[in-house]
Design an enzyme around this catalytic site. Structure first.
Site, PDB file in Angstrom:
ATOM      1  N   GLU A 111      50.151  40.720  26.707  1.00 57.38           N
ATOM      2  CA  GLU A 111      48.983  39.829  26.775  1.00 57.38           C
ATOM      3  C   GLU A 111      47.821  40.319  25.912  1.00 57.38           C
ATOM      4  O   GLU A 111      47.070  39.513  25.363  1.00 57.38           O
ATOM      5  CB  GLU A 111      48.530  39.668  28.234  1.00 57.38           C
ATOM      6  CG  GLU A 111      49.482  38.844  29.108  1.00 57.38           C
ATOM      7  CD  GLU A 111      50.689  39.625  29.610  1.00 57.38           C
ATOM      8  OE1 GLU A 111      50.808  40.832  29.308  1.00 57.38           O
ATOM      9  OE2 GLU A 111      51.526  39.026  30.313  1.00 57.38           O
ATOM     10  N   HIS A 133      48.866  37.473  42.289  1.00 53.34           N
ATOM     11  CA  HIS A 133      49.341  36.200  41.732  1.00 53.34           C
ATOM     12  C   HIS A 133      48.549  35.007  42.261  1.00 53.34           C
ATOM     13  O   HIS A 133      49.066  33.899  42.322  1.00 53.34           O
ATOM     14  CB  HIS A 133      50.832  35.997  42.034  1.00 53.34           C
ATOM     15  CG  HIS A 133      51.733  36.728  41.090  1.00 53.34           C
ATOM     16  ND1 HIS A 133      51.908  38.088  41.155  1.00 53.34           N
ATOM     17  CD2 HIS A 133      52.476  36.309  40.040  1.00 53.34           C
ATOM     18  CE1 HIS A 133      52.743  38.473  40.195  1.00 53.34           C
ATOM     19  NE2 HIS A 133      53.097  37.414  39.498  1.00 53.34           N
TER      20      HIS A 133
END
Ligand SMILES: Cc1ncc(C[n+]2csc(CCOP(=O)(O)OP(=O)(O)O)c2C)c(N)n1
Lengths: 348, 333
Positions: free
Chosen positions: A82, A151
């Site tokens: 990322e 998450h």
């Protein structure tokens, strides 16, 4: 330029339930998918990247079939890197491309923060506007089924804090398309934080391309007693709360959906509070130093004399998200907490 | 132009190019020295990172590419900027925080830019420019415009994981990008030996995937020749290269020479590397072959001096940004 022909359109003709016969209805993912497809179609500098954008499920359906239609050069899966991929997207943007970088969850954006906050967000200012960074980052907040602490984070407060990033949080099928198109057209880094629960929505979505101006919120419900500013899918819960409050308590709630947090439609919020004199802010992010704190300060600073009662904030507690479902139940906010806060704001 | 450069890869480097590179290195050296001399006058209120001793890398690399190609630079970026053709007046004005600076006074020494020559801005986050330069190569590849991208970074930046991620992606997509590691042995006061255990892992990569080289970065002929190879490879779609250049930072990490803290490195080490000066050795070679005369050098020196005087005068006489400018270009229109 292909984008100059696209009309700006910000009156959503149909919202929640008020179905107009003969109008085309799409699911949330179909709407976003159409925006991406149309952008890829008209502008060869647009490309879509991200871990899983070519999966059969394609970002909850949002990127489905795009690779088949536009090829693996323009719609591609990325390594799990990322940091670099954000910088690569930003570098490509500086060199004239328009990347749209998808992430399943905002949680992963922590790994991208250096490139987002230190680079993409600062490039225009640091170099006196010599280079622009037309980059779109999209991520979707998760909720439930034990998604847990890593998450399900709602990080809009963090991104709202960083100058140089535009921040978009859609709540309807109509807006998700229009706001994505505005984001792609915009010459600056734009973060779109979506919510998994928005994916339950269906609604009217025009087939033509349209953009929605950043910094223009909408009134989702007209009311006279109290203003509720609700973020993303909290708009849905607030509408449910408002209908029940009207039935049960005769409290008439006005609901404001800012749609973009940066820029923020200050005028719309202040005008509503001027009318109602009361404010409840509903955001699924953390309370401390977050979106609700910012909106509350705005109203205190610029609309203090309108206020007849203390501002109420409905947010998730300042804790990581627990995974177990009994704990999730108490962690998350829903229409009941909203109702309670509204009643307190109105009755004191 | 590109044809000429291509031919040179077969012929070796001709005299004209050697002289051009000599001039370009000398010019960068003299600019750095002037900044160093003037720094304590406090007119340049910005943390400068001078590149004395490392000029051959910037010049050798930029001579092998075209104006339309991209470079991605770092905090020690004056050499990259000038070698790529960046405007000297605007650089010096930026160091004086003036509106006429290349970044309008918003960037300072570590954030310089000249888009007219493919320099899209430098990062002062160590390693930060690595993925950006890789992304510019992705753009070139997608647009199929034949441009290459050259990424300059130090041994400190090679500690960062983003290098691994970026090179992996560059290999995957066969991007036209050349990673240039300027191993100057130090990151501030930390020697490379306390940060890395052995040679960079990328030297072990399959050469078909990533062309790698480990060269003397103070020998401009080596830098240039290796670059030509890497550029040809990039332009023909074969993919990225990784060139490690052995060099040394002669001056302190930041500020001027007298501000370099004493005691973290041996004077011997500095003196040894001063002997390996890339400008001195090219000058020797050119003079020994009768390609360069003393009077020619004097002429170059005086030209450079005039240009630097002009640039400083321009900077000093330029206006400063004012309060109304503060909001600047946070967003592009
Ligand atoms: C991410 C990050 N960490 C630390 C610093 C502080 N810092 C500035 S320059 C530098 C040394 C960098 O060394 P190197 O990459 O070898 O470049 P050099 O200064 O030797 O040219 C450090 C640690 C920084 N700017 N960015």
């Amino acid at each position: 330029m292909p984008w100059s022909r696209i009309k700006t359109d910000y009156i959503e003709p149909d919202f929640y339930g008020k179905e107009i016969t003969g109008q085309r209805r799409l699911t949330y993912s179909e709407s976003l998918n159409e925006a991406l497809s149309q952008a890829l179609e008209i502008d060869s500098s647009v490309f879509v990247m991200g871990q899983g954008v070519d999966d059969p499920s394609g970002m909850f359906g949002s990127t489905k079939n795009l690779q088949e239609k536009y090829g693996a050069k323009r719609v591609f899966d990325t390594p799990l890197a990322e940091t670099a991929l954000t910088g690569i997207a930003a570098g490509a943007a500086m060199a004239g491309m328009k990347p749209v970088y998808f992430h399943n969850r905002p949680d992963f954006l922590y790994l991208a923060l250096d490139q987002l906050a230190n680079h993409a967000a600062k490039w225009s200012y640091m170099f006196a506007g010599k280079v622009s960074v037309p980059l779109v980052i999209w991520a979707c907040i998760g909720r439930g089924w034990g998604s847990g602490a890593q998450h399900s984070q709602a990080l809009q407060g963090l991104f709202m804090h960083i100058p140089g990033l535009k921040l978009v949080m859609p709540s309807t099928c109509y807006d998700t398309k229009g706001l994505m198109l505005t984001a792609i057209k915009d010459p600056n880094p734009v973060i779109i934080i979506d919510h998994r629960m928005n994916y339950r929505n269906q609604g009217y979505v025009p087939e033509k391309m349209y953009t929605i101006p950043f910094g223009k919120g909408v009134k989702r419900r007209n009311g006279s007693d109290v203003t509720v500013v609700a973020i993303s899918h909290m708009v849905t819960d607030s509408l449910l709360a408002a209908e029940e409050l009207y039935q049960e308590e005769k409290i008439d709630v006005e609901i404001i959906d800012p749609r973009t947090l940066c820029p923020l439609d200050e005028e719309l919020i202040l005008a509503s509070v001027l009318k109602t004199g009361r404010l409840v802010i509903v955001d699924m992010g953390w309370k401390t130093g977050g979106v609700s704190a910012e909106i509350a300060s705005l109203v205190v600073e610029k609309g203090f004399s309108s206020l007849k009662a203390p501002i109420k904030r409905v947010t998730c507690p300042d804790l990581p998200t627990p995974s177990g479902y009994t704990l999730e139940d108490v962690f998350y906010i829903d229409k009941n907490q909203i109702k309670k806060a509204v009643v307190e704001a109105v009755l004191g | 132009m590109s044809q000429q450069k291509k031919n040179l890869s077969h012929l070796g480097i001709n005299r004209e190019l050697q002289k051009k590179m000599f001039y370009s290195m000398l010019r960068i050296r003299r600019v750095q020295e002037r900044i160093d001399q003037e720094y304590l006058n406090d007119q340049m209120k910005t943390p400068v990172h001078l590149c004395v001793g490392q000029e051959a890398i910037a010049v050798g690399a930029c001579e092998a590419i075209e104006q339309t190609d991209y470079i991605s630079s770092n905090h020690r970026g004056h050499g990259h900027y000038l070698a790529k053709g960046g405007n000297l007046k605007k650089l010096i004005a930026e160091l004086h925080c003036k509106s006429t600076g290349c970044s309008g006074g918003f960037g300072g020494s570590m954030h310089i830019i000249d888009t007219s020559v493919g320099h899209l801005g430098s990062s002062s986050i160590v390693g930060g420019g690595i993925p950006l330069g890789t992304g510019m190569a992705l753009a070139s590849k997608m647009k199929n415009n034949g441009r290459v991208s050259v990424v300059f970074f130090g041994d400190g930046a090679a500690d960062e994981g983003v290098l691994y991620e970026s090179i992996n992606f560059a290999i995957l997509r066969k991007l036209p990008v050349i990673f240039i590691l300027e191993n100057n042995k130090w990151a501030v006061c930390s020697p490379v030996t306390t940060r890395q255990t052995s040679k960079n892992i990328f030297h072990r990569t399959d050469q078909d995937l990533l062309l790698t080289a480990d060269i003397n970065g103070n020998d401009i002929a080596q830098v240039y020749k290796t670059m030509v190879q890497a550029v040809n490879r990039a332009r023909s779609g074969e993919g990225p290269s990784f060139i490690e250049c052995d060099t040394y930072r002669i001056l302190g990490h930041a500020g001027c020479e007298t501000q370099d803290p004493k005691g973290y490195r041996e004077l011997n080490e500095i003196n040894e590397w001063k002997e390996k000066c890339p400008i001195k050795s090219l000058k020797q070679e050119l003079m020994n072959n009768g390609f360069l005369e003393n009077n020619e050098i004097e002429h170059l020196e005086s030209m450079i001096k005039d240009e630097i005087d002009d640039a400083f005068a321009y900077a000093v006489n330029s206006p400063l940004p004012s309060a109304e400018d503060l909001h600047g270009s946070l967003f592009s229109e």
